[in-house]
Write a protein that holds these residues in place. Structure first.
Motif, PDB file in Angstrom:
ATOM      1  N   LYS A 206       0.811  -1.204   0.000  1.00  0.00           N
ATOM      2  CA  LYS A 206       0.000   0.000   0.000  1.00  0.00           C
ATOM      3  C   LYS A 206       0.853   1.266   0.000  1.00  0.00           C
ATOM      4  O   LYS A 206       1.952   1.297   0.560  1.00  0.00           O
ATOM      5  CB  LYS A 206      -0.906   0.036   1.236  1.00  0.00           C
ATOM      6  CG  LYS A 206      -1.930  -1.106   1.285  1.00  0.00           C
ATOM      7  CD  LYS A 206      -2.938  -0.974   0.151  1.00  0.00           C
ATOM      8  CE  LYS A 206      -4.039  -2.024   0.265  1.00  0.00           C
ATOM      9  NZ  LYS A 206      -5.010  -1.908  -0.853  1.00  0.00           N
ATOM     10  N   SER A 207       0.342   2.317  -0.632  1.00  0.00           N
ATOM     11  CA  SER A 207       1.031   3.603  -0.622  1.00  0.00           C
ATOM     12  C   SER A 207       1.257   4.064   0.816  1.00  0.00           C
ATOM     13  O   SER A 207       0.397   3.894   1.686  1.00  0.00           O
ATOM     14  CB  SER A 207       0.213   4.649  -1.378  1.00  0.00           C
ATOM     15  OG  SER A 207      -1.022   4.894  -0.734  1.00  0.00           O
TER      16      SER A 207
ATOM     17  N   SER B 192      -6.646   2.390   6.046  1.00  0.00           N
ATOM     18  CA  SER B 192      -7.070   3.316   4.996  1.00  0.00           C
ATOM     19  C   SER B 192      -5.899   4.218   4.626  1.00  0.00           C
ATOM     20  O   SER B 192      -5.072   4.560   5.465  1.00  0.00           O
ATOM     21  CB  SER B 192      -8.258   4.152   5.472  1.00  0.00           C
ATOM     22  OG  SER B 192      -7.894   4.929   6.603  1.00  0.00           O
ATOM     23  N   PRO B 193      -5.804   4.603   3.352  1.00  0.00           N
ATOM     24  CA  PRO B 193      -4.647   5.395   2.906  1.00  0.00           C
ATOM     25  C   PRO B 193      -4.676   6.805   3.480  1.00  0.00           C
ATOM     26  O   PRO B 193      -5.743   7.348   3.791  1.00  0.00           O
ATOM     27  CB  PRO B 193      -4.797   5.410   1.382  1.00  0.00           C
ATOM     28  CG  PRO B 193      -6.264   5.198   1.150  1.00  0.00           C
ATOM     29  CD  PRO B 193      -6.724   4.287   2.246  1.00  0.00           C
ATOM     30  N   SER B 194      -3.486   7.382   3.618  1.00  0.00           N
ATOM     31  CA  SER B 194      -3.370   8.747   4.117  1.00  0.00           C
ATOM     32  C   SER B 194      -3.444   9.727   2.960  1.00  0.00           C
ATOM     33  O   SER B 194      -2.985   9.445   1.860  1.00  0.00           O
ATOM     34  CB  SER B 194      -2.034   8.916   4.848  1.00  0.00           C
ATOM     35  OG  SER B 194      -1.825  10.272   5.202  1.00  0.00           O
TER      36      SER B 194
ATOM     37  N   LYS C   2       3.233   4.933  -3.987  1.00  0.00           N
ATOM     38  CA  LYS C   2       1.930   4.500  -4.486  1.00  0.00           C
ATOM     39  C   LYS C   2       1.790   3.000  -4.295  1.00  0.00           C
ATOM     40  O   LYS C   2       2.760   2.315  -3.928  1.00  0.00           O
ATOM     41  CB  LYS C   2       1.770   4.871  -5.959  1.00  0.00           C
ATOM     42  CG  LYS C   2       2.897   4.399  -6.847  1.00  0.00           C
ATOM     43  CD  LYS C   2       2.750   4.930  -8.263  1.00  0.00           C
ATOM     44  CE  LYS C   2       3.884   4.471  -9.163  1.00  0.00           C
ATOM     45  NZ  LYS C   2       3.735   4.973 -10.546  1.00  0.00           N
ATOM     46  N   ASP C   3       0.607   2.482  -4.521  1.00  0.00           N
ATOM     47  CA  ASP C   3       0.366   1.048  -4.381  1.00  0.00           C
ATOM     48  C   ASP C   3       1.257   0.260  -5.337  1.00  0.00           C
ATOM     49  O   ASP C   3       1.557   0.708  -6.459  1.00  0.00           O
ATOM     50  CB  ASP C   3      -1.091   0.718  -4.688  1.00  0.00           C
ATOM     51  CG  ASP C   3      -2.057   1.248  -3.630  1.00  0.00           C
ATOM     52  OD1 ASP C   3      -1.591   1.749  -2.602  1.00  0.00           O
ATOM     53  OD2 ASP C   3      -3.282   1.156  -3.863  1.00  0.00           O
TER      54      ASP C   3
ATOM     55  N   PRO D 110      -0.192   4.197   6.149  1.00  0.00           N
ATOM     56  CA  PRO D 110      -1.653   4.032   6.259  1.00  0.00           C
ATOM     57  C   PRO D 110      -2.114   4.160   7.705  1.00  0.00           C
ATOM     58  O   PRO D 110      -1.368   3.905   8.651  1.00  0.00           O
ATOM     59  CB  PRO D 110      -1.878   2.619   5.720  1.00  0.00           C
ATOM     60  CG  PRO D 110      -0.712   2.356   4.822  1.00  0.00           C
ATOM     61  CD  PRO D 110       0.447   3.070   5.451  1.00  0.00           C
TER      62      PRO D 110
ATOM     63  N   GLN E 115       3.290   2.733   2.859  1.00  0.00           N
ATOM     64  CA  GLN E 115       3.776   1.624   3.681  1.00  0.00           C
ATOM     65  C   GLN E 115       5.299   1.667   3.792  1.00  0.00           C
ATOM     66  O   GLN E 115       6.004   1.871   2.804  1.00  0.00           O
ATOM     67  CB  GLN E 115       3.332   0.302   3.056  1.00  0.00           C
ATOM     68  CG  GLN E 115       3.592  -0.926   3.918  1.00  0.00           C
ATOM     69  CD  GLN E 115       2.910  -2.171   3.350  1.00  0.00           C
ATOM     70  OE1 GLN E 115       2.123  -2.095   2.412  1.00  0.00           O
ATOM     71  NE2 GLN E 115       3.194  -3.313   3.935  1.00  0.00           N
TER      72      GLN E 115
END
Length: 362
Positions: A26-27, A342-344, A255-256, A337, A29
């Motif tokens: 995940k972005s 959930s993403p920031s 990014k992811d 995250p 991370q």
């Protein structure tokens, strides 16, 4: 340290060894936190500075309002606290290393050498110090496993430095001239810089120290990276409550990343133009970048940016992730995250530390 479940080493076509995601990532991370195998000052030994502006162990900028602590033996090295001095005397500034640096700082032969060779001398001293540790064999094996092959100029440097420095360590047999040459070659293309703090009014940030981070050096370069490097040399204590040091390197995703996708960083600030990037990569790393951005910018036509989907995507990436703070141009990456995964929507600059909120989640 790296979570072994997140990344795996694979052969990447046209690049050699690289790191790919072993699961969806995940972005924001954090995928790697690593301490340096070797860390040494970037300052030449001559002329000696009137006083160092940073701690000779943790490389934090020394405060001007409080007194610093000097090495009791040489008085040439300064530390931000008694805690740092104590740690240094057991590691980065051991008694034998202190004696070696003191001898070198009084060497007329070294004084006549170019500044680059004087900095190399600091690296070779640190290499000898590494050889004295309990885990010396495995650590030096790790260093010598990195990419890099000595050329004629490095062989000349190695012969000179071996003859000058080895006697200071009682001619430790492990550090032969061949090992020094190999280590210098690894250092030349695998070392990372620890920089002076950002100042919006200049001057350009100078280098405090060089460090080799064996896991981080396996990240390949891309001019549109999906990860970037953070360090917090001047913003964290030498040893935080979580056990991380301020000289640790942190790699965080921009990014992811899909499972099986290569994770890449940029070896410099991503806003640089094609010609500059091409020159740096060839001069400093010896390769021509074949990333999609370089392929596009090699035949760049600004009039067609809006008509070309690939070009427009790259332009949007740069507008979003290049920091716009004065004299910065660092890379922005999302904060990790949230607790609910959930993403920031908050981006942090890896160069000046600026934060900004995006209009939508990353």
């Amino acid at each position: 340290m790296a979570d072994s479940s997140l990344l795996r080493v694979e052969h990447i076509a046209g690049k050699g060894r690289g790191l790919v995601a072993s699961q969806p990532l995940k972005s924001g991370q954090v995928i790697l936190t690593e301490s340096p195998l070797i860390l040494y000052s970037s300052s030449p030994l001559f002329p000696p500075p009137p006083s160092s502006s940073y701690c000779d162990h943790c490389f934090r900028t020394l405060p001007t309002t409080t007194s610093t602590v000097s090495c009791p033996s040489c008085l040439n090295h300064h530390f931000c606290s008694n805690k740092c001095l104590s740690s240094a005397l057991n590691s980065s500034h051991s008694s034998i290393l202190c004696q070696a640096l003191s001898s070198l700082s009084n060497s007329p032969l070294l004084q006549q050498q170019p500044l680059q060779r004087q900095v190399q001398a600091r690296f070779v001293v640190a290499l000898h110090n590494l050889a004295l540790t309990d885990a010396a064999s495995s650590q030096i094996d790790t260093l010598l496993s990195l990419h890099g092959t000595p050329d004629d100029s490095i062989l000349q440097d190695a012969n000179f430095l071996h003859d000058l420095i080895s006697p200071l360590f009682n001619n430790i047999k492990l550090i032969s001239v061949d090992v020094i040459a190999e280590a210098l070659a690894k250092d030349r293309i695998n070392s990372f810089c620890l920089m002076e703090p950002y100042n919006p009014n200049g001057p350009q940030r100078s280098i405090k120290a060089y460090g080799i981070y064996p896991k981080a050096t396996m990240f390949n370069h891309d001019c549109i990276p999906n990860a970037c490097r953070f360090d917090y040399v001047d913003t964290t204590d030498n040893d935080d409550d979580d056990g991380h040091n301020n000289t640790d390197m942190i790699i965080r995703l921009i990014k992811d990343v899909d499972e099986g996708e290569e994770v890449c960083i940029s070896y410099f600030r991503i806003g640089r133009d094609y010609a500059t990037r091409k020159k740096i990569l060839m001069d400093d790393y010896g390769f021509v970048c074949g990333c999609e951005r370089c392929k596009i910018e090699a035949t760049w036509n600004e009039d067609k940016i809006d008509d070309d989907g690939d070009v427009a995507e790259h332009v949007r990436f740069l507008r979003k992730y290049v920091c716009d703070v004065k004299n910065c141009g660092g890379t922005m990456a999302p904060l990790p995250p949230k607790h609910d995964d959930s993403p920031s929507n908050v981006l942090e600059c890896n160069f000046c530390g600026n934060f900004k909120i995006t209009d939508h989640l990353i």
